[in-house]
Design a protein around this motif. Structure first.
Motif: not given
Lengths: 113, 111
Positions: B71-74, B27-30, B49-52
């Motif tokens: 940013k796309a993975h946690l 989704l491109g979310h931060d 997490y916000n922007n890694k």
């Protein structure tokens, strides 16, 4: 505890009746959301209400928000058996520049056919 | 396309093992989160997490270590699994003042 409180914990109604569940929280919020979770499944977003809104509708759903009382309610009108699920409120407050979503304890709704 | 996908969906493992759960969003979310839903169905935030960058770390044993390679993975790594870790773990993501999008959950059973 930061967790929101929901009541009732469980609700059993007949098909066609209305269901009301309430959520209370303790912090300042930016928005509040309601989710549904069917047994053993993921969370489905129902509706979002922002802190400057007092009421919102979506189909058979009506949500109210009273920021002075730090509470919200979800009304499901003309309930159906398919509405049987757990319902959670989640409120978002800004923490260190990030929205922190805290969930309520949930209301288990059972709609009897 | 699934907005938030978690793998695996089910995980059964023995006490003492180390395991990882992966989460990806398109989704491109931060901002991304991990939540734990226990047997009483309470949903509790674990990490955000916000922007890694780690922003929120609730009172979670340090056996749990989140990692955000981009940013796309946690991902969530759990060391020395205990019986009490059995739960459903949900990954979620949000944009600015938007709804949260959840993965379908990972049901972890520690035996």
């Amino acid at each position: 505890s930061q967790q929101g409180e929901e009541d009732p914990q469980a609700l059993s109604i007949q098909e066609g009746e209305n269901a009301t569940m309430n959520c209370s929280y303790k912090t300042s919020i930016n928005n509040l959301q309601w989710y549904r979770q069917n047994s053993g499944r993921g969370l489905v977003h129902l509706i979002l209400i922002r802190s400057n809104e007092r009421e919102k509708h979506s189909g058979r759903l009506r949500v109210t928000l009273d920021t002075s009382k730090k509470s919200s309610s979800l009304l499901i009108t003309a309930s159906r058996a398919a509405d049987t699920a757990s319902y959670f409120c989640a409120f978002a407050g800004l923490t260190s520049g990030t929205y922190k979503y805290i969930f309520g304890t949930g209301t288990r709704l059972k709609v009897l056919a | 396309d699934t907005a938030v996908s978690q793998t695996p969906k089910y995980l059964v493992t023995q006490m003492g093992n180390d395991k990882s759960i992966k989460c990806e969003q398109n989704l491109g979310h931060d901002t991304m989160y991990w939540y734990k839903q226990d047997s009483k169905k309470f949903l509790k935030i674990m990490f955000s997490y916000n922007n890694k960058e780690l922003i929120i770390n609730e009172t979670v044993p340090n056996r749990f270590s989140p990692k955000s390679p981009d940013k796309a993975h946690l991902n969530l790594h759990i060391n020395s699994l205990e019986l009490g870790d059995s739960a459903v773990y949900f990954c979620a993501t949000t944009g600015v003042n938007t709804e949260a999008f959840f993965g379908q959950g990972t049901r972890l059973t520690v035996v």
